[in-house]
Design a protein around this motif. Structure first.
Motif: not given
Length: 819
Positions: A410-415, A430-447, A456-461
């Motif tokens: 994580p590096d506070n990179d908004l991009e 494409v029907g891969a919610p688990a992969a989407a969860v990994r991306c969104l959880e990592r996005a929250l860590e950036e933050p 972002v939390i709503y999208e994760l939910a």
């Protein structure tokens, strides 16, 4: 990928192959494969039904599994069979459907347009994005629906290209989405003109691959566990390299490698490079040489390759498979000319194969693993960030580059946050919610920025909505509580979705309170109306209610104020129709409301079973109101549409269970008791699979018990109720359909416990009257109570009394009528 692209895949003769191409100590495995191929051809030619088979190969790394698959390729290809192959990659386990695309995409793209359309059929929009054939539409796809579509496509492809051979290597690194599909295919294999051969390392198979583990444990398929070569065979391999090798030297080669073919090959190469004579005096040197050959750490590669070549090799290892030389060169920060020299050097050392312009492949996955591990941690993290950028510049999909972003710090990179959110949307499409969860959880860590954190939390939910209701509830509540909060439209949607999850998990009271609170906090408009209607939906399904009459009045007032035909107005009229049904209001009034909700007797698109923003409760309420106003033909038509829609969407869980329950209820009301019993048992089976204690289980048990009573199977009905604890206090918060207490009183009456039945039914009458519910079809408690209180008298029945179950499923007949 198919047979004519085998060399591009990097399949080469393994280290256990002799100069004549023979695999040492794999004769039995080859014979079994040949028999499977012959049997597939014979059965297919004869038009058989049980056509396919499954071959399983397990063993440690380097035991020759890849060479065995290559041998099957050669055997099948020599007989003109179509061969598909794919190899999972250690660095691409987070890339959804990667292995699936390796296996199928090339063959599908090679089909003529008309044949491809026939193979995809109506599943093009659902399965096409996962296969990489069509771009995602942006709409979230249900993973079950995608998997069902992929099953259909595979069945069609096998039929067109039959007989077919499919080879899967390094299964332990398969991405989870491809693994779900493969587990299904492995089970269906006997039904298809398909020979499926799978190789994996047993010690590295993830715990999550439970279906495959069960398949292996079942021992109903050919499973060969490859072991190390014997000392005699290792001796032959040593003397093929060193004709004058002494016996003690060959025995020690076997001892330090445990007969592992790959390690034997590597050790002999080290012996040759070191100039050691294969005699007894040099036996002590083999231990250190073997350790060096097995370790292949940073020092090993630095001693073997030039610095520029090592950098390119490490970049290639980061990409994993299907390596594009120009991308690897940019990651390694070397010139194209230097990359060309590096590729030539890596070919000489038998590290990489493939054309100069790519794609390149590693000769063996162990080489890629060792090179990746040779990268220093800090450098590795930086290279992943560079890989993400370069893949995007090269025009590769975001789902491919996003796996590298997951490995960065994580590096506070908004991009980075924006890219991960886009990648998550593509994963969902494409029907891969688990992969989407990994991306969104990592996005929250950036933050993300504070103003976007709640979104972002709503999208994760939303990403876990179909797969993990508990996580969805927690994340959606967190999104509602986060400050700064969600935009108004998203807050309404978050509140509604959270209420759905709560209600479906049996927390109906909490859903009712949440929607009321959020409606009060929302400005007047469509969003507020949606939450108000949702509140009345959940309130109608509460087991207990303090102010039922007041709620009915408020619902009538809301409906009266919504005069248009927009979705909110129709939804409100549907809920009021159900409320009036429970009140026992004039049927004509109820039916007029229902007709105003429908379009010529059909659900409008915005209220469809799978196309509405309200969930299945709203069309379900419409069907229930038709059932309890005796419009059974229309009710069954609506429910038939639900079962069909859920089947097409692949929603084979709670949605389908509720639809089947409703059909069983309609059949019961019609008096088609045998059909009702079948439907209700199917609904109960689905409910048990979903988990105990859910409202669906209570509903199915209650109506099934009532059906058994109506069929004269009193003891069976009582045992069913006892087995599922169908007794007070029933579900803690959700109302059971139809009224649970009335059904329990009826069961007691059938057991001749008139006093207990009377007590239960009197309580029912008081409770329902307080809510203003007087529908005798929904809850015929008064007739049963009269029977319980009537003095006993002889009437010629076997028991000497007139008590017992109703004679049909129709509420229009008295359940207590004497002859």
């Amino acid at each position: 990928m198919t047979e004519n692209r085998s060399e591009e895949a990097g399949y080469r003769a393994g280290p256990t192959e002799s100069a004549k191409g023979r695999l040492y100590e794999r004769e039995a495995a080859i014979q079994t494969a040949q028999q499977a191929i012959d049997l597939l051809r014979v059965r297919y030619a004869a038009g058989g039904v049980q056509l396919g088979s499954l071959l399983l190969y397990s063993g440690k790394a380097g035991m020759g599994k890849t060479s065995m698959l290559q041998q099957i390729r050669a055997l099948a290809g020599s007989q003109g069979l179509t061969v598909l192959s794919g190899r999972a990659a250690e660095q691409r386990t987070n890339e959804p459907f990667y292995l699936l695309r390796q296996l199928l995409l090339g063959e599908l793209l090679a089909l003529p347009g008309d044949k491809l359309s026939e193979v995809l059929g109506p599943w093009r929009a659902v399965a096409g994005p996962a296969l990489g054939l069509v771009p995602p539409t942006g709409e979230d796809l249900d993973p079950q629906s995608v998997q069902q579509g992929l099953d259909v496509v595979m069945t069609q492809l096998a039929r067109f290209q039959a007989p077919l051979v499919m080879l899967v290597d390094d299964l332990q690194w398969a991405d989870p989405e491809s693994m779900v599909w493969l587990e299904s295919l492995a089970v269906r294999c006997p039904e298809l003109p398909l020979l499926l051969a799978i190789a994996w390392r047993p010690g590295e198979l993830p715990e999550g691959f439970r279906g495959f583990r069960s398949l292996v444990a079942n021992k109903s398929h050919q499973h060969l566990e490859f072991q190390g070569l014997t000392p005699q065979t290792v001796g032959k391999l040593v003397r093929a390299e060193f004709q004058d090798a002494e016996d003690s030297f060959t025995r020690q080669v076997w001892a330090v490698t445990d007969g592992n073919p790959f390690l034997v090959s590597g050790l002999l190469r080290k012996v040759r490079e070191s100039g050691i004579t294969p005699v007894h005096e040099n036996v002590p040197l083999l231990h250190d040489l073997a350790a060096d050959a097995q370790g292949m750490d940073s020092a090993y590669w630095m001693g073997k390759l030039t610095l520029t070549t090592l950098k390119f090799a490490q970049a290639a290892a980061m990409l994993g498979t299907e390596i594009l030389p120009r991308v690897a060169a940019r990651i390694a920060v070397i010139s194209p000319a230097a990359a060309t020299d590096a590729i030539a050097e890596l070919r000489r050392h038998q590290v990489l194969v493939g054309p100069a312009d790519g794609p390149l492949e590693f000769v063996h996955p162990l080489l890629a693993t060792s090179l990746y591990k040779s990268i220093r941690p800090a450098t590795c993290t930086a290279m992943h960030g560079k890989a993400a950028v370069e893949l995007e510049i090269a025009g590769r999909p975001l789902v491919e580059s996003s796996r590298h972003l997951l490995e960065t710090h994580p590096d506070n990179d908004l991009e980075v946050v924006a890219k991960l959110r886009r990648a998550a949307r593509e994963h969902l499409a494409v029907g891969a919610p688990a992969a989407a969860v990994r991306c969104l959880e990592r996005a929250l860590e950036e933050p993300p920025e504070d103003e976007f954190r709640a979104q972002v939390i709503y999208e994760l939910a939303c990403a876990t909505l179909l797969t993990d209701p508990v996580a969805t509830a927690n994340q959606m509540q967190l999104a509602l509580d986060t400050v700064p909060g969600l935009p108004a439209d998203l807050r309404v949607d978050a509140a509604f979705r959270l209420s759905e999850v709560l209600a479906h998990s049996g927390q109906v009271s909490e859903a009712t309170e949440l929607t009321q609170f959020e409606a009060e906090q929302t400005e007047p408009g469509p969003g507020r109306t949606r939450l108000q209607v949702a509140h009345f939906i959940w309130a109608a399904f509460q087991r207990d209610e303090a102010d039922g009459r007041g709620r009915s009045a408020r619902l009538a007032e809301l409906t009266a104020g919504l005069t248009g035909d927009d979705v909110n107005a129709r939804a409100a009229r549907a809920v009021q129709a159900w409320d009036l049904t429970l009140q026992g209001a004039n049927v004509t009034q109820v039916q007029a409301l229902l007709d105003s909700v429908l379009d010529q007797g059909r659900l409008p698109v915005e209220l469809g079973w799978t196309t509405n923003a309200w969930g299945l409760e709203l069309p379900g309420i419409i069907a229930l109101a038709h059932i309890y106003t005796d419009r059974l033909d229309r009710a069954e038509q609506l429910i038939d549409e639900a079962i069909w829609a859920f089947g097409v969407a692949g929603w084979e869980g709670g949605h389908l269970g509720i639809a089947i329950f409703l059909m069983g209820l309609a059949k019961f009301r019609r008096g088609a008791l045998a059909e009702a019993e079948v439907e209700l048992r199917n609904a109960l089976r689905i409910a048990r699979r979903l988990g105990s204690g859910l409202p669906l289980q209570w509903d199915a048990v209650g109506v099934l018990a009532d059906t058994l009573l109506a069929r004269g199977r009193t003891e069976e009905a009582w045992k069913l109720a006892a087995d599922y604890s169908f007794a007070p206090p029933y579900h803690p918060s959700a109302m059971v359909l139809p009224d649970a207490a009335t059904l329990y009183g009826k069961l007691l009456l059938a057991q001749q416990d008139r006093a207990a039945a009377a007590e239960v039914l009197q309580g029912v009458g008081s409770q329902l009257s307080a809510r203003g519910w007087h529908n005798p079809i929904w809850a015929p408690w008064a007739g049963h109570l009269a029977q319980a209180l009537r003095p006993r008298r002889r009437c010629g029945s076997p028991s000497g009394t007139c008590s017992g179950p109703g004679r049909t499923g129709s509420g229009r007949r008295s359940a207590a009528r004497c002859g």
